[in-house]
Design an enzyme around this catalytic site. Structure first.
Site, PDB file in Angstrom:
ATOM      1  N   ALA A  71       0.841  -1.197   0.000  1.00 35.18           N
ATOM      2  CA  ALA A  71       0.000   0.000   0.000  1.00 35.18           C
ATOM      3  C   ALA A  71       0.875   1.244   0.000  1.00 35.18           C
ATOM      4  CB  ALA A  71      -0.916  -0.002   1.226  1.00 35.18           C
ATOM      5  N   ASP A  72       0.302   2.325  -0.493  1.00 35.24           N
ATOM      6  CA  ASP A  72       0.981   3.609  -0.427  1.00 35.24           C
ATOM      7  C   ASP A  72      -0.073   4.697  -0.254  1.00 35.24           C
ATOM      8  OD1 ASP A  72       3.923   4.693  -0.982  1.00 35.24           O
ATOM      9  OD2 ASP A  72       2.447   6.178  -1.648  1.00 35.24           O
ATOM     10  N   THR A  73       0.160   5.574   0.709  1.00 30.49           N
ATOM     11  CA  THR A  73      -0.782   6.655   0.996  1.00 30.49           C
ATOM     12  C   THR A  73      -0.147   7.976   0.605  1.00 30.49           C
ATOM     13  OG1 THR A  73      -1.717   5.404   2.837  1.00 30.49           O
ATOM     14  CG2 THR A  73      -2.124   7.777   2.821  1.00 30.49           C
TER      15      THR A  73
END
Length: 192
Positions: A71-73
């Site tokens: 994931a990447d925010t």
């Protein structure tokens, strides 16, 4: 919850580990250093998905029966992406820019298996009150938000005193859209 295959989380984020564990899923953490550079031609939601997918690709050759989650925010103020601050000065500048404004938090997620890849994102709109210099400086000094996109964690003090409301899911802002992730894991028959 029962899993049809071993589950891996490729993240050092304590928040992502905690959220995934809260779903009742058993998983192992595996971490590699992966570049977070992205083409500047991408739209905001494409950046988050690109980075999640790019991180997953680093593990492609290692997978056997496992399912891998990356994931990447990103935090977006208008068309500008606010990454993790490199210094207290940079954190101050980011929080000052977010103060009194509405911004978007987008988390891209990738579920990778030997037989294929699923990539999706979730988006949450965050409304910050006007922050004082004292509030910003207190937060930076006591919470050291240098590992957080946009220089803040919604679950921390600044979120409690500074965020007036959100539109979308809270957990997405923390760093993992768990509801969407769970639905994808069910559809992929990883959670059975």
């Amino acid at each position: 919850m029962n899993l049809s295959r071993p589950l891996l989380l490729a993240s050092n984020s304590p928040r992502r580990k905690e959220l995934l564990a809260s779903l009742g899923l058993t998983f192992e953490v595996r971490v590699k250093e992966v570049s977070e550079d992205f083409p500047d031609t991408l739209k905001r939601e494409e950046v988050a998905e690109f980075l999640a997918s790019h991180k997953a690709d680093a593990y492609k050759e290692d997978l056997q029966e496992e399912a891998l989650i990356t994931a990447d925010t990103i935090v977006c103020l208008d068309d500008k992406i606010l990454n993790k601050p490199a210094s207290a000065e940079e954190a101050y500048a980011m929080l000052r820019a977010l103060s009194g404004q509405t911004h978007e938090v987008i988390t891209g997620v990738c579920v990778l298996m030997k037989e294929g890849k699923t990539v999706f994102h979730d988006s949450t709109t965050v409304y910050f009150k006007e922050l004082t210099d004292a509030e910003i400086n207190y937060y930076i000094q006591h919470y050291k938000p240098f590992d957080k996109a946009g220089a803040y964690g919604i679950q921390e003090w600044i979120g409690m005193i500074g965020i007036e409301k959100i539109e979308g899911t809270y957990f997405n802002v923390v760093g993992l859209p768990v509801q969407k992730l769970y639905e994808n894991l069910v559809q992929l028959k990883i959670v059975v």
